[in-house]
Every structure is written in structure tokens, then in C-alpha cells.
Design a protein around this motif. Structure first.
Motif, PDB file in Angstrom:
ATOM      1  N   LEU A 149       0.872  -1.081  -0.081  1.00 16.32           N
ATOM      2  CA  LEU A 149      -0.199   0.103   0.079  1.00 16.32           C
ATOM      3  C   LEU A 149       0.963   1.203  -0.083  1.00 16.32           C
ATOM      4  CD1 LEU A 149      -2.632  -0.856   2.719  1.00 16.32           C
ATOM      5  CD2 LEU A 149      -2.807  -1.214   0.199  1.00 16.32           C
ATOM      6  N   SER A 150       0.336   2.311  -0.408  1.00 20.64           N
ATOM      7  CA  SER A 150       0.900   3.761  -0.499  1.00 20.64           C
ATOM      8  C   SER A 150       1.169   4.206   1.013  1.00 20.64           C
ATOM      9  CB  SER A 150       0.383   4.509  -1.298  1.00 20.64           C
ATOM     10  OG  SER A 150       0.803   5.700  -1.349  1.00 20.64           O
ATOM     11  N   THR A 151       2.116   4.997   1.121  1.00 21.76           N
ATOM     12  CA  THR A 151       2.026   5.492   2.412  1.00 21.76           C
ATOM     13  C   THR A 151       2.399   7.247   2.142  1.00 21.76           C
ATOM     14  OG1 THR A 151       4.581   5.392   2.753  1.00 21.76           O
ATOM     15  CG2 THR A 151       3.132   3.789   3.745  1.00 21.76           C
ATOM     16  N   THR A 152       1.870   7.365   1.109  1.00 26.43           N
ATOM     17  CA  THR A 152       2.096   8.866   0.590  1.00 26.43           C
ATOM     18  C   THR A 152       0.618   9.781   1.083  1.00 26.43           C
ATOM     19  OG1 THR A 152       3.565   8.471  -1.292  1.00 26.43           O
ATOM     20  CG2 THR A 152       2.315  10.708  -1.149  1.00 26.43           C
ATOM     21  N   VAL A 153       0.895  10.446   1.775  1.00 24.71           N
ATOM     22  CA  VAL A 153      -0.295  11.330   2.171  1.00 24.71           C
ATOM     23  C   VAL A 153      -0.626  12.550   1.481  1.00 24.71           C
ATOM     24  CG1 VAL A 153      -1.460  12.737   4.195  1.00 24.71           C
ATOM     25  CG2 VAL A 153      -0.244  10.417   4.853  1.00 24.71           C
ATOM     26  N   GLU A 154      -1.523  12.740   0.889  1.00 21.95           N
ATOM     27  CA  GLU A 154      -2.006  13.900  -0.080  1.00 21.95           C
ATOM     28  C   GLU A 154      -3.062  14.436   0.513  1.00 21.95           C
ATOM     29  OE1 GLU A 154      -2.588  12.478  -3.964  1.00 21.95           O
ATOM     30  OE2 GLU A 154      -0.208  11.854  -4.220  1.00 21.95           O
ATOM     31  N   LEU A 155      -3.272  15.708   1.087  1.00 24.07           N
ATOM     32  CA  LEU A 155      -4.370  16.404   1.309  1.00 24.07           C
ATOM     33  C   LEU A 155      -4.580  17.755   0.923  1.00 24.07           C
ATOM     34  CD1 LEU A 155      -4.114  15.752   5.390  1.00 24.07           C
ATOM     35  CD2 LEU A 155      -5.867  15.072   3.779  1.00 24.07           C
ATOM     36  N   VAL A 167      -5.745   6.369   5.360  1.00 24.89           N
ATOM     37  CA  VAL A 167      -5.604   5.103   5.105  1.00 24.89           C
ATOM     38  C   VAL A 167      -4.073   5.144   4.974  1.00 24.89           C
ATOM     39  CG1 VAL A 167      -5.378   2.957   3.780  1.00 24.89           C
ATOM     40  CG2 VAL A 167      -7.530   4.205   4.278  1.00 24.89           C
ATOM     41  N   ALA A 168      -3.473   5.874   4.247  1.00 25.27           N
ATOM     42  CA  ALA A 168      -1.849   5.923   3.944  1.00 25.27           C
ATOM     43  C   ALA A 168      -1.199   6.385   5.246  1.00 25.27           C
ATOM     44  CB  ALA A 168      -1.734   6.951   2.992  1.00 25.27           C
ATOM     45  N   HIS A 169      -1.563   7.341   5.989  1.00 23.70           N
ATOM     46  CA  HIS A 169      -1.007   7.654   7.099  1.00 23.70           C
ATOM     47  C   HIS A 169      -0.876   6.500   8.321  1.00 23.70           C
ATOM     48  CE1 HIS A 169       0.218  10.133  10.483  1.00 23.70           C
ATOM     49  NE2 HIS A 169      -0.913   9.510  11.196  1.00 23.70           N
ATOM     50  N   THR A 199      -1.079   3.078   7.380  1.00 20.66           N
ATOM     51  CA  THR A 199      -0.373   2.143   6.891  1.00 20.66           C
ATOM     52  C   THR A 199       1.067   2.425   7.190  1.00 20.66           C
ATOM     53  OG1 THR A 199      -1.717   1.771   4.876  1.00 20.66           O
ATOM     54  CG2 THR A 199       0.511   1.145   4.546  1.00 20.66           C
ATOM     55  N   ALA A 200       1.455   3.804   7.016  1.00 22.51           N
ATOM     56  CA  ALA A 200       3.112   4.288   7.435  1.00 22.51           C
ATOM     57  C   ALA A 200       3.242   3.689   8.986  1.00 22.51           C
ATOM     58  CB  ALA A 200       3.238   5.600   7.295  1.00 22.51           C
ATOM     59  N   ILE A 201       2.319   4.055   9.830  1.00 24.18           N
ATOM     60  CA  ILE A 201       2.393   3.657  11.245  1.00 24.18           C
ATOM     61  C   ILE A 201       2.340   2.068  11.298  1.00 24.18           C
ATOM     62  CG2 ILE A 201       1.192   3.678  13.415  1.00 24.18           C
ATOM     63  CD1 ILE A 201      -0.155   6.131  12.812  1.00 24.18           C
ATOM     64  N   ALA A 202       2.013   1.488  10.775  1.00 20.58           N
ATOM     65  CA  ALA A 202       2.057  -0.009  10.794  1.00 20.58           C
ATOM     66  C   ALA A 202       3.098  -0.496  10.212  1.00 20.58           C
ATOM     67  CB  ALA A 202       0.604  -0.858  10.068  1.00 20.58           C
ATOM     68  N   THR A 203       3.617   0.174   9.097  1.00 27.27           N
ATOM     69  CA  THR A 203       4.923  -0.186   8.505  1.00 27.27           C
ATOM     70  C   THR A 203       6.155   0.011   9.327  1.00 27.27           C
ATOM     71  OG1 THR A 203       3.872   0.120   6.227  1.00 27.27           O
ATOM     72  CG2 THR A 203       6.335  -0.067   6.603  1.00 27.27           C
ATOM     73  N   PRO A 261     -15.408   0.110  -1.969  1.00 31.26           N
ATOM     74  CA  PRO A 261     -14.750   0.264  -3.485  1.00 31.26           C
ATOM     75  C   PRO A 261     -13.516   1.145  -3.231  1.00 31.26           C
ATOM     76  CG  PRO A 261     -17.087   0.932  -3.277  1.00 31.26           C
ATOM     77  CD  PRO A 261     -16.780   0.555  -1.987  1.00 31.26           C
ATOM     78  N   ILE A 262     -13.387   1.979  -2.093  1.00 32.56           N
ATOM     79  CA  ILE A 262     -12.079   2.872  -2.059  1.00 32.56           C
ATOM     80  C   ILE A 262     -10.989   1.915  -1.693  1.00 32.56           C
ATOM     81  CG2 ILE A 262     -11.094   4.764  -0.721  1.00 32.56           C
ATOM     82  CD1 ILE A 262     -13.877   5.772  -0.435  1.00 32.56           C
ATOM     83  N   LEU A 263     -11.340   1.066  -0.731  1.00 36.22           N
ATOM     84  CA  LEU A 263     -10.445   0.182  -0.278  1.00 36.22           C
ATOM     85  C   LEU A 263      -9.847  -0.991  -1.209  1.00 36.22           C
ATOM     86  CD1 LEU A 263     -11.907  -0.365   3.315  1.00 36.22           C
ATOM     87  CD2 LEU A 263      -9.663   0.497   2.905  1.00 36.22           C
ATOM     88  N   GLU A 264     -10.751  -1.403  -2.153  1.00 35.04           N
ATOM     89  CA  GLU A 264     -10.497  -2.266  -3.053  1.00 35.04           C
ATOM     90  C   GLU A 264      -9.330  -1.552  -4.210  1.00 35.04           C
ATOM     91  OE1 GLU A 264     -14.134  -5.169  -3.571  1.00 35.04           O
ATOM     92  OE2 GLU A 264     -14.269  -3.350  -4.618  1.00 35.04           O
ATOM     93  N   ARG A 265      -9.686  -0.168  -4.427  1.00 37.76           N
ATOM     94  CA  ARG A 265      -8.816   0.500  -5.367  1.00 37.76           C
ATOM     95  C   ARG A 265      -7.258   0.835  -4.792  1.00 37.76           C
ATOM     96  NH1 ARG A 265     -13.534   3.370  -6.535  1.00 37.76           N
ATOM     97  NH2 ARG A 265     -13.281   5.039  -4.890  1.00 37.76           N
ATOM     98  N   LEU A 266      -7.347   0.669  -3.445  1.00 43.05           N
ATOM     99  CA  LEU A 266      -6.032   1.173  -2.655  1.00 43.05           C
ATOM    100  C   LEU A 266      -5.286  -0.282  -2.673  1.00 43.05           C
ATOM    101  CD1 LEU A 266      -7.313   3.481   0.091  1.00 43.05           C
ATOM    102  CD2 LEU A 266      -5.864   4.128  -1.921  1.00 43.05           C
TER     103      LEU A 266
END
Length: 258
Positions: free
Chosen positions: A112-118, A213-215, A217-221, A238-243
């Protein structure tokens, strides 16, 4: 991902190996079920069962007696791979009410991506005190239209007794909390759970859910946890499937009230 193997490890570590939320709750195995019992403000219920057609009804009656004697509402959290196949029907006949089914979604954190885009002006804040928990509770009430007193109390208990077991994150627009979510962590499990993910109505559709989710994921990693798990409603699946998440089962909560 080997779905059958990951699901087997999930059942063993997360469901049968459940740990208490805080010292005021207890987790116990009766031999046929694993359950948590606490007070009225806690989550009470059955997380795993080892049953068949000959033992299911008696086990259901035992749990009703257990929680009924305490005057507690409780949840029996079923999965489509649980036995017997008609467990949900048996629970309904015993007086339980089925809540909305959720998809058990699991992903390998490394994929998964760990890049946070806001969007400009939004920022992530990891909660470390009671004031931050209050902000998250405000988001929950506005996003889901329900009282969050139970969430506030549970998070305060966690912060006091097991602060390393979760990270609660709030998305802020200036001084205004607009979204919140948490990750629940265990040092003895290969899975971290993603929970919450509520965003107030006028901030939806801006990629905030993906950023959270990305944020997380970074914590878990960072902590070396290989899998992320979500109980997903139809709106988030659907969002989670795309991720990169995959559905491994469907979980339905059955609620019994005294």
C-alpha cells in the motif's frame, strides 16, 4: 495473498487471541466461544466460536444467560466462514437482531501507499490527550449522527491504560476537526485494525479517507506489522479495493438486548 492462509491466521491471532481493551474488561474462552465482558460503556460480545449443529444452540443460550445476568447488551460477531452455516439464523431465532453486514478487507501493508495527499489547509494530527479525543468524538457525532460518549470513554481508557495499543488521528481545517480515524495495534499479532474513518459531510470527496489510510499504513509499516484489516461498509469497500485491499469474508453483527 493466500486468502485461506491469511484468514486462518486472522482467526487465530485476532479472534481467538483477542486481548482486553483495558483493565476494566475481561476476555475469556469458554471452550466454544471467545468473548469480552465489561461495563455498559464497553464493547461486549462474542468474537469467535467453535461450534457445529449439535452445540450451537446451547452455546447461544449460555451467552444470553451470561450477559443477561449482567444486564448487558452484547454483540455476536459472525463471519461467513463460521460454522455452522446457519449460525445467523439460529441467533435470530434466539432473539438477536442482525445489523448491517460489513466486508472483512485485508491488505499487505508493504503493498500500500504511505504517501499522504491532502488539500491545502488540511493537516493530520495524532491525538495524545483528552482534548484530542474530544475532537475525534465531535467528528464521530457529526459524521455518523450518533452520540459518541462511548467512544470518548473507550479512548480515554485506552489512553490511560494502553496508550501504545492505538493511534487516533484527526484531520483539521484550521481549528475545525473534519475527519477522524484510528489504528489499533498489537505487538503479538500480524494485523493492525483500521477503525473509524468518519468525515463530516461537506468535506467528503476530497481524498481524506485515502490520506488517513496512507497515514495509518505508515504507522503499521514502522512497527513491522504486515497486514491491515478493515470491517468495511459498502461506502468504503470500493475505495479500499482501489487502494489494494481484498475481501476475505463478510462479518455480520447480531445484537441481543436484555
Amino acid at each position: 495473498m493466500d486468502h485461506a492462509e491469511v484468514l486462518r491466521v486472522f482467526d487465530r491471532q485476532v479472534r481467538r487471541g483477542m486481548t482486553a481493551d483495558h483493565p476494566g474488561t475481561r476476555v475469556e474462552s469458554t471452550g466454544t466461544v471467545v468473548r469480552q465482558t465489561g461495563g455498559a460503556a464497553d464493547w461486549n460480545g462474542v468474537v469467535h466460536s467453535t461450534l457445529d449443529a449439535s452445540t450451537a444452540d446451547a452455546a447461544i443460550a449460555d451467552q444470553i444467560r451470561h450477559y443477561g445476568a449482567l444486564g448487558l447488551e452484547f454483540e455476536w460477531k459472525t463471519y461467513t466462514h463460521d460454522e455452522p452455516a446457519d449460525l445467523g439464523e439460529r441467533l435470530t431465532r434466539a432473539g438477536f437482531t442482525a445489523d448491517e453486514p460489513e466486508s472483512l478487507m485485508i491488505a499487505e501493508a508493504a503493498a500500500l501507499s504511505t504517501t499522504v495527499e491532502l488539500a491545502d489547509g488540511l493537516r493530520l494530527v495524532d491525538v495524545t490527550d483528552e482534548a484530542g479525543i474530544d475532537l475525534a468524538a465531535q467528528v464521530h457525532e457529526k459524521a455518523f449522527g450518533t452520540h459518541a460518549d462511548w467512544l470518548r470513554q473507550q479512548m480515554l481508557d485506552r489512553l490511560t491504560h494502553r496508550p501504545d495499543s492505538f493511534v487516533l488521528t484527526v484531520v483539521m481545517d484550521g481549528d475545525r476537526p473534519v475527519s477522524a480515524a484510528r489504528i489499533e495495534l498489537r505487538n503479538d499479532a500480524d494485523f493492525a485494525g483500521l477503525w473509524g474513518g468518519g468525515t463530516i459531510a461537506d468535506y467528503r470527496g476530497r481524498g481524506i479517507y485515502r490520506a488517513l489510510v496512507a497515514h495509518r499504513t505508515a504507522i503499521a509499516t514502522t512497527r513491522g506489522i504486515p497486514y491491515l484489516q478493515v470491517d468495511a461498509l459498502p461506502t468504503s469497500r470500493p475505495i479500499l479495493e482501489r487502494l489494494g485491499f481484498e475481501q476475505l469474508s463478510v462479518t455480520t453483527p447480531y445484537i441481543w438486548k436484555p
